[in-house]
Design an enzyme around this catalytic site. Structure first.
Site, mmCIF file in Angstrom:
data_model
loop_
_atom_site.group_PDB
_atom_site.id
_atom_site.type_symbol
_atom_site.label_atom_id
_atom_site.label_comp_id
_atom_site.label_asym_id
_atom_site.label_seq_id
_atom_site.Cartn_x
_atom_site.Cartn_y
_atom_site.Cartn_z
ATOM 1 N N LYS A 53 0.717 -1.063 -0.110
ATOM 2 C CA LYS A 53 0.030 0.029 -0.125
ATOM 3 C C LYS A 53 0.777 1.321 0.029
ATOM 4 O O LYS A 53 0.510 2.197 -0.801
ATOM 5 C CB LYS A 53 -0.638 0.163 1.151
ATOM 6 C CG LYS A 53 -2.141 -1.085 1.075
ATOM 7 C CD LYS A 53 -2.583 -1.261 2.338
ATOM 8 C CE LYS A 53 -3.818 -2.461 2.184
ATOM 9 N NZ LYS A 53 -4.569 -3.004 3.278
ATOM 10 N N GLN A 97 -4.454 -1.762 9.747
ATOM 11 C CA GLN A 97 -4.414 -2.959 9.112
ATOM 12 C C GLN A 97 -4.868 -4.020 10.069
ATOM 13 O O GLN A 97 -4.315 -3.929 11.192
ATOM 14 C CB GLN A 97 -2.890 -3.177 8.634
ATOM 15 C CG GLN A 97 -2.671 -4.516 7.987
ATOM 16 C CD GLN A 97 -3.305 -4.482 6.617
ATOM 17 O OE1 GLN A 97 -3.166 -3.369 5.780
ATOM 18 N NE2 GLN A 97 -3.840 -5.600 6.042
ATOM 19 N N ASP A 120 -11.164 2.523 4.399
ATOM 20 C CA ASP A 120 -11.500 1.171 4.135
ATOM 21 C C ASP A 120 -13.105 1.007 4.042
ATOM 22 O O ASP A 120 -13.445 -0.031 3.660
ATOM 23 C CB ASP A 120 -10.982 0.347 5.331
ATOM 24 C CG ASP A 120 -9.564 -0.295 4.964
ATOM 25 O OD1 ASP A 120 -9.552 -0.668 3.913
ATOM 26 O OD2 ASP A 120 -8.881 -0.891 5.966
#
Ligand code: NAP
Length: 288
Positions: A53, A97, A120
């Protein structure tokens, strides 16, 4: 024989467009999109995901700030960091994460992230917005899958879509996105009876199960488009390799198009994270 949907190429093309947009935002509005990526603990897979990412951010000119916290981080400490990032106007997106170590409640973490910075798309407020068709931040994996489907099929209206899996991060948002496109949507899961028969009706089949080669060729209607979300590591011929939830070789003989693993949904997930970060920056700056 089906055509392979090249998710990597699709992701590269999307990222090229985003890169141009990022430099335009900086030149015209002095806006530098920025994402804070928080990694708690040493999970090897999470480290790879975060590295990928951050690398994509660098390619696009998006600023990324990494926060690496130890395995023994308390929930209180993580929530304090999220609060700080929520209040930092230079940070437009926050990604924690998952999974987080067991002493931390992941629901509390997701709830703490400001919905506007929730790139997200997992915050309940963003889930609610998706449910009522007022999309704000849409989860990256289903968003990327939808983009590939629309590219391949154009108008999805009236198509029968079967989604295997009902997780909050893939199955459910995927089904909602397809419903918004006026598909007839069936969701199947571990308690569903006659999964094969339901899958055989699908014009669009999305597999998000987490079981290698779960979908067999005789489950697939000839000409269907198959999106394989699964990422499974298996041992084969003494080597470790990644495979999806679909028996790729056999299903390729039946479907009209199919995403490979790796190189299908995975790269699009990261590209859509970039897409959401740019969108979040624009929204917070009042540019949309
Ligand atoms: P998950 O939370 O474990 O959900 C799996 C779903 O599959 C559940 O709804 C489960 O049903 C269903 N299922 C399990 N066994 C089944 C069976 N025998 N028959 C029918 N349904 C069954 O997984 P997830 O987070 O959605 O992820 C799914 C897969 O996608 C994983 O391989 C994951 O690594 C991968 N993934 C890939 C990306 C990407 O970027 N490519 C992103 C996210 C996830 P129940 O609800 O009834 O238990």
């Amino acid at each position: 024989m089906s055509s392979v949907i090249d998710g990597k190429q699709f992701a590269d093309d999307l990222c090229e467009k985003l890169k141009a947009e990022v430099s335009e935002l900086e030149a015209q509005h002095q806006l530098l999109p920025c994402i804070a990526v928080v990694l708690v603990g040493e999970d090897p897979a999470s480290q790879v995901y975060v590295r990928n990412k951050v690398r994509r951010c660098e390619q696009l000119g998006i600023r990324s700030i990494e926060h690496r916290l130890g395995d023994d981080t308390t929930e209180e400490a993580l929530l304090a960091l999220i609060d700080e990032l929520n209040n930092d106007s230079a940070v437009h997106g926050i990604l924690v994460q998952l999974p987080v170590p067991e002493q931390i409640n992941d629901k509390a973490v997701l709830a703490a992230i400001s919905p506007a910075k929730d790139v997200d798309g997992f915050h309940v407020e963003n889930v609610g917005a998706l449910t009522v068709g007022e999309n704000q931040m849409v989860p990256c994996t289903p968003l990327g899958s939808l983009m590939m489907l629309q590219d391949r099929l154009g108008d999805l209206s009236g198509k029968h879509a079967v989604v295997i899996g009902r997780s909050n991060i893939v199955g459910k948002p995927m089904a909602l996105l397809l419903l918004q496109q006026s598909c007839t949507v069936t969701i199947v899961h571990s308690r569903t009876k006659n999964i094969e028969a339901l899958c055989q009706q699908a014009d669009i089949l999305v597999a998000a199960v987490g079981r290698p080669h779960f979908v067999k060729a005789d489950w697939v209607k000839p000409g269907a488009v198959v999106i394989d979300v699964g990422i499974n590591r298996i041992e084969q011929d003494g080597k470790s390799r990644l495979v999806g939830d679909v028996d790729f070789d056999a299903v390729s003989e039946v479907a009209s198009a199919i995403t490979p693993v790796p190189g299908g949904v995975g790269p699009m997930t990261i590209a859509c994270l970039m897409y959401n970060t740019v969108a979040a920056a624009k929204m917070q700056q009042g540019l949309v």
